[in-house]
Design a protein around this motif. Sequence first.
Motif, PDB file in Angstrom:
ATOM      1  N   ASP A   1     -36.274 -17.230  79.990  1.00  0.00           N
ATOM      2  CA  ASP A   1     -36.137 -15.899  79.284  1.00  0.00           C
ATOM      3  C   ASP A   1     -37.384 -15.710  78.650  1.00  0.00           C
ATOM      4  N   LEU A   2     -37.802 -16.679  77.991  1.00  0.00           N
ATOM      5  CA  LEU A   2     -39.220 -16.572  76.996  1.00  0.00           C
ATOM      6  C   LEU A   2     -40.342 -16.321  77.996  1.00  0.00           C
ATOM      7  N   ALA A   3     -40.409 -17.082  79.079  1.00  0.00           N
ATOM      8  CA  ALA A   3     -41.394 -16.979  79.861  1.00  0.00           C
ATOM      9  C   ALA A   3     -41.381 -15.576  80.524  1.00  0.00           C
ATOM     10  N   GLU A   4     -40.192 -14.856  80.816  1.00  0.00           N
ATOM     11  CA  GLU A   4     -40.262 -13.683  81.335  1.00  0.00           C
ATOM     12  C   GLU A   4     -40.571 -12.599  80.108  1.00  0.00           C
ATOM     13  N   ALA A   5     -40.348 -13.058  79.143  1.00  0.00           N
ATOM     14  CA  ALA A   5     -41.023 -11.964  77.837  1.00  0.00           C
ATOM     15  C   ALA A   5     -42.350 -12.110  77.639  1.00  0.00           C
ATOM     16  N   ALA A   6     -42.977 -13.319  77.783  1.00  0.00           N
ATOM     17  CA  ALA A   6     -44.471 -13.474  78.090  1.00  0.00           C
ATOM     18  C   ALA A   6     -44.978 -12.702  78.948  1.00  0.00           C
ATOM     19  N   ALA A   7     -44.504 -12.645  80.408  1.00  0.00           N
ATOM     20  CA  ALA A   7     -44.910 -11.648  81.234  1.00  0.00           C
ATOM     21  C   ALA A   7     -45.038 -10.504  81.050  1.00  0.00           C
ATOM     22  N   VAL A   8     -43.768  -9.827  80.452  1.00  0.00           N
ATOM     23  CA  VAL A   8     -43.474  -8.509  79.874  1.00  0.00           C
ATOM     24  C   VAL A   8     -45.035  -8.029  79.047  1.00  0.00           C
ATOM     25  N   VAL A   9     -44.998  -8.932  78.001  1.00  0.00           N
ATOM     26  CA  VAL A   9     -46.253  -8.608  77.118  1.00  0.00           C
ATOM     27  C   VAL A   9     -47.781  -8.733  77.765  1.00  0.00           C
ATOM     28  N   LEU A  10     -47.865  -9.861  78.742  1.00  0.00           N
ATOM     29  CA  LEU A  10     -49.246  -9.818  79.548  1.00  0.00           C
ATOM     30  C   LEU A  10     -49.433  -8.585  80.561  1.00  0.00           C
ATOM     31  N   THR A  11     -48.376  -7.912  80.873  1.00  0.00           N
ATOM     32  CA  THR A  11     -48.600  -6.849  81.845  1.00  0.00           C
ATOM     33  C   THR A  11     -48.207  -5.446  81.487  1.00  0.00           C
ATOM     34  N   GLY A  12     -47.708  -5.449  79.994  1.00  0.00           N
ATOM     35  CA  GLY A  12     -47.151  -4.064  79.827  1.00  0.00           C
ATOM     36  C   GLY A  12     -48.124  -3.275  78.391  1.00  0.00           C
ATOM     37  N   ALA A  13     -47.767  -2.432  77.980  1.00  0.00           N
ATOM     38  CA  ALA A  13     -48.521  -1.780  76.999  1.00  0.00           C
ATOM     39  C   ALA A  13     -47.800  -1.622  75.731  1.00  0.00           C
ATOM     40  N   GLY A  14     -48.195  -1.616  74.443  1.00  0.00           N
ATOM     41  CA  GLY A  14     -47.763  -1.326  73.172  1.00  0.00           C
ATOM     42  C   GLY A  14     -47.233  -2.761  72.474  1.00  0.00           C
ATOM     43  N   HIS A  15     -47.750  -3.803  72.836  1.00  0.00           N
ATOM     44  CA  HIS A  15     -47.654  -4.971  72.368  1.00  0.00           C
ATOM     45  C   HIS A  15     -48.693  -5.478  71.677  1.00  0.00           C
ATOM     46  N   LEU A  16     -49.800  -4.764  71.338  1.00  0.00           N
ATOM     47  CA  LEU A  16     -51.001  -5.525  70.539  1.00  0.00           C
ATOM     48  C   LEU A  16     -50.897  -5.522  69.191  1.00  0.00           C
ATOM     49  N   GLY A  17     -51.146  -6.432  68.335  1.00  0.00           N
ATOM     50  CA  GLY A  17     -51.083  -6.301  66.871  1.00  0.00           C
ATOM     51  C   GLY A  17     -49.517  -6.644  66.279  1.00  0.00           C
ATOM     52  N   ARG A  18     -48.823  -6.977  67.171  1.00  0.00           N
ATOM     53  CA  ARG A  18     -47.398  -7.310  66.830  1.00  0.00           C
ATOM     54  C   ARG A  18     -46.942  -8.933  66.960  1.00  0.00           C
ATOM     55  N   GLY A  19     -46.014  -9.029  65.991  1.00  0.00           N
ATOM     56  CA  GLY A  19     -45.435 -10.580  66.180  1.00  0.00           C
ATOM     57  C   GLY A  19     -44.066 -10.381  66.620  1.00  0.00           C
TER      58      GLY A  19
END
Length: 273
Positions: free
Chosen positions: A175-193
């Motif tokens: 699940d954590l790997a999938e979340a990482a892939a979502v962040v790497l391939t998606g938009a709207g995640h920069l500057g976020r924790g």
Amino acid sequence: MIVTGASGALGSLVVDELLRRVPAERVVAVTRVPARLTALTGRGVTVRHGDYDDPASLRSAFRGASRLLLVSSPELDPARRSAQHRAAVDAARHVAVGAVAYTSFLGADTDATGLTEAHHATERAIEASGLPYTLLRHPFYSDAFLDAGLRAAVAAGEVTSSTGGQGLNTALRRDLAEAAAVVLTGAGHLGRGYDLTGPLWTYPELAAVLTALTGTPVRHREVPAQPGAMGWLHGLARSGALRRQTGDLAGLLGRAPVPLRQAVAEALAHPAP
């Protein structure tokens, strides 16, 4: 997009998730031992040598990265781990990586001691680098708790813990790997924790799930605190330190994280080697 630690348990899962989303030629797997990833080369993935203790290798490995997933080093010494991560951040800045995502740990944004010491230092280094970033703060992995030992527990008719019945907010690596892939391939995640937590579960609930899945009565028995890593983890749970819940993981996945019953069923069907 580049994934470090790509031959490790988490990094390999992230690469697999990326290959479900983007063409193989867009994925670069970085590892200390490229020979371990010949199967990925056969699938069209570029494999590069990169060693956290060799800054020059990191600069070469990170060149051309639009997105970089910095998987935290397995090194346990906080000082050495922090130095390794700083070398990776410096290399990313040197070659102008487009954005960095880092696998941190829950609480690292505020706690600079103990388990989170190196993660806290790395988060600060990333923020100071000027690179666009996303921080993925992980909980403990469910995989460490729901392993082949479950079969032995069923055979014995009991599971033991020293958690005092307190909940654990662990999540499966996948699940954590999938979340990482979502962040790497998606938009709207920069500057976020993102503070990533799985569904809260307890050892009494685990015993009940084992009973339901196997048809064998399994009880939970509370035992005195044990030495070693698992005893330490149980102590954290007993203190209530692992009860925190957020919706961040579910939000990234677009679904609920894998629940206890499903995770246990899979662990019983496919025990870790």
